[in-house]
Scaffold this active site. Structure first.
Site, short mmCIF file in Angstrom:
data_model
loop_
_atom_site.label_atom_id
_atom_site.label_comp_id
_atom_site.label_asym_id
_atom_site.label_seq_id
_atom_site.Cartn_x
_atom_site.Cartn_y
_atom_site.Cartn_z
N ARG A 111 -43.82 42.49 -55.01
CA ARG A 111 -42.47 42.69 -54.46
C ARG A 111 -42.23 41.94 -53.14
NH1 ARG A 111 -43.16 48.23 -55.99
NH2 ARG A 111 -42.25 48.57 -58.04
N LYS A 132 -33.47 30.04 -50.24
CA LYS A 132 -33.17 30.20 -51.66
C LYS A 132 -34.42 29.87 -52.44
CE LYS A 132 -28.33 28.86 -52.40
NZ LYS A 132 -27.54 27.83 -53.11
N GLU A 174 -29.69 13.84 -50.57
CA GLU A 174 -29.32 15.02 -49.78
C GLU A 174 -29.08 14.66 -48.32
OE1 GLU A 174 -28.55 17.84 -51.07
OE2 GLU A 174 -29.64 18.02 -52.97
N LYS A 214 -27.50 21.83 -42.15
CA LYS A 214 -27.75 22.85 -43.18
C LYS A 214 -28.04 24.21 -42.54
CE LYS A 214 -29.98 24.30 -47.25
NZ LYS A 214 -30.69 24.01 -48.47
N GLU A 224 -24.23 32.91 -49.80
CA GLU A 224 -23.33 32.04 -50.54
C GLU A 224 -22.05 32.73 -50.99
OE1 GLU A 224 -25.22 29.98 -53.81
OE2 GLU A 224 -24.30 28.15 -53.10
N ARG A 228 -21.43 28.49 -47.48
CA ARG A 228 -22.65 27.90 -48.01
C ARG A 228 -22.39 27.06 -49.25
NH1 ARG A 228 -28.70 30.34 -48.11
NH2 ARG A 228 -29.69 28.54 -49.04
N ASN A 232 -23.10 22.51 -51.75
CA ASN A 232 -23.09 22.08 -53.13
C ASN A 232 -22.27 20.81 -53.35
OD1 ASN A 232 -24.70 23.84 -54.62
ND2 ASN A 232 -23.15 23.78 -56.25
N HIS A 235 -22.92 18.50 -56.18
CA HIS A 235 -23.95 19.10 -57.02
C HIS A 235 -23.46 19.58 -58.38
CE1 HIS A 235 -26.49 18.75 -53.60
NE2 HIS A 235 -27.48 19.39 -54.16
N HIS A 239 -26.00 18.54 -61.23
CA HIS A 239 -26.87 19.42 -62.01
C HIS A 239 -26.74 19.15 -63.50
CE1 HIS A 239 -27.30 22.62 -58.62
NE2 HIS A 239 -28.31 21.78 -58.63
N HIS A 249 -33.35 14.77 -58.94
CA HIS A 249 -32.23 15.56 -58.43
C HIS A 249 -31.34 14.81 -57.43
CE1 HIS A 249 -29.96 18.98 -56.95
NE2 HIS A 249 -30.37 18.72 -55.72
#
Lengths: 347, 347
Positions: A111, A132, A174, A214, A224, A228, A232, A235, A239, A249
């Site tokens: 956990r 993330k 990026e 960032k 998000e 945030r 993207n 993106h 994606h 990517h």
């Protein structure tokens, strides 16, 4: 150079510099009873000497292959097999994919166990910041994951010296995005500094600036729900493209940014971006813009609709640039189809 | 009866009562764009009529079988297949295992979607409170998971009427544990009320008391750095026993509680628990105490060392009762061996 996050609590430091790895690993390890390493197998091979002090790493499949559900389970079971405890620390060493998947393993084993990101690519300057974590689903990229902050990021730029050209191009995607989020002027400065190719020493200041841009966004909106989403930029289509054509990517991000530029011009009905100027620059650096010509628009739309940011049916959420201000717009599917058709034909 | 959690923020309500399911599901569903259901396939079969309004549930393998990594991935992929979004709501309907695994799916799909626990067993009155989610590893139970609070718990006692005897015995294990954590006197009142067998109507007040006891502990210590460990009373050996002999969790907890009683008497060198009294009571209710006679002590110790609460090698963490005060003690492996040998021979 140390960059500190500015959350209300539980902040961490992003250490950026040359040859900082050993010292930082030693410093952080002191506070824990036992230390574990999740390492991209290719990175481990490439940097055997530097990493030789690590006795029993959990090696993962390299790159995106580390983000399958099966590989995730294998990594978690290895950590348990090796006797990980709640007060252990995990160092995750590799590129963006390794960081995403390793972070997810760390956030769910027992956990949640403390972890530190050690990015080894240009691209990972991005994904290592913000907490993330993710693995891929059969239905799309990054659809399974958590929000789980690392205890630190150790970004040793020595790793970048062994990057192959395609990785350099990917990571640069990026970096470019972060500058564009700041302003077209900032992006143009970067373009000027890379006219003759992408060289690591020239990039250092942009990497630091990118991390700061960032950091500021994710601090304001960790989960998000608002700002945030701007990260993207480019993106949504990226994606879908990388999922379909399986190329790196950040390279897909450049293609997605170019699509965003054309859509922004159309959507706001003004010429925000000088399209031929950007097209030529991206083309000359070697980005595979031909995928924008080849793409099946129905398929791209189907894949884009899987995006986590979509809340409504028949609409697709896009980040556009209204001059130098990013804006989140939900655009009708039928409109997107028109924009992409026009883009396809313009190439 | 509504019990509210008392965290500093993000509180939720535990609704307990007869025939409350439909009304509550309707009320909570209103706030979300789309609703998803993860349901234990056996529960779905047993309560087909009551659940007939649910059109496209994600059915999971029943009980512990829902907690394998493979089943977890299958459930997450089904949710994505059915088009889950970030502003969807998931109802998780089933026993403790379904709740654990369904909660883990909810907490990781799209990096976390809101969910509501709908426990259908006695046992689940326990696991549905506290926001722990988990699946099992090849190395032990509940070793993979997150902390992720539900938005509500809807505990409709109508479900309990179809519980088979073995499930009733299992759930009762946690009810008994909660009373014992309060005091031996409270446990003795429960014993008096169940002398002639476990009947649901007699249990209602103990279920509510149990939820309140647990709620108070987890509110104080959500992430198990202190007091929450007390809820593990009886569980250290129980997890090892159920892992080895594959019998219901709460039944193993009763065996673990009995072991805890004998260890507490030994450790504190006073007769805190009247062992023959408890032994006879558990035996008469039908708990399989014979496993305490049959268990392989080396194997039990090996399995107990996997427990997440263990921080030191060669020590095993146990919750003991010092009269009516729970205490966490790290006990040398060699001592544990002695205690368990003595227990084994006393049966």
């Amino acid at each position: 150079m140390d960059i500190k996050t500015t959350y209300p609590s539980n902040n961490y430091t992003i250490h950026v510099g040359e040859s900082i790895l050993h010292h930082q690993i030693e410093a952080y390890s002191k506070k824990y009873d036992s230390i574990f390493y999740i390492i991209d197998s290719r990175v481990y091979d490439l940097h055997k000497e530097v990493l030789s002090f690590i006795k029993s790493p959990v090696l993962t499949r390299s790159g995106e292959a580390s983000k399958t559900p099966e590989e995730y389970i294998r990594v978690v079971e290895s950590l348990l097999e090796k006797g990980i405890k709640r007060n252990s620390l995990i160092f995750v060493i590799g590129g963006g994919a390794t960081g995403d998947a390793g972070g997810f393993s760390a956030s769910t084993v027992l956990r949640g166990v403390d972890y530190i990101q050690v990015p080894t690519t240009l691209l990972a300057h991005d994904s290592a910041v913000g907490g993330k974590t993710a693995i891929n689903s059969a239905h799309g990229k990054n659809l399974i994951g958590t929000f789980h902050r690392p205890k630190a990021v150790i970004y040793d730029l020595d790793f970048l010296n062994t990057l192959p050209e395609s990785e350099l191009l990917s990571g640069f995607g990026e970096v470019f995005k972060h500058m564009l989020l700041h302003s077209r002027d900032k992006a143009k400065t970067l373009i000027r500094d890379t006219e003759n190719g992408i060289l690591i020493p020239d990039l250092k200041k942009y990497l630091i600036k990118g991390i700061e841009i960032k950091r500021d966004i994710v601090t304001e909106d960790e989960h998000e729900s608002g700002k945030r989403k701007f990260l993207n930029l480019g993106h949504t289509l990226a994606h879908a493209l990388e999922y379909k054509y399986k190329f790196p990517h950040g390279q897909a991000v450049i293609l997605g940014l170019y699509a965003m530029m054309t859509i922004s011009n159309e959507f706001y009905q003004k010429s925000i971006f000088d399209l031929p100027f950007y097209y030529e620059y991206f083309d000359q650096l070697g980005y595979p813009l031909h995928y924008l010509k080849e793409m099946d628009i129905d398929e791209m739309i189907r894949l884009m609709k899987q995006d986590k940011k979509n809340q409504k049916n028949d609409y697709i959420g896009f980040i556009l640039m209204n001059d130098d201000t990013p804006e989140f717009k939900e655009i009708e599917e039928i409109k997107i189809r028109q924009y992409l058709n026009a883009l396809k034909e313009s190439i």
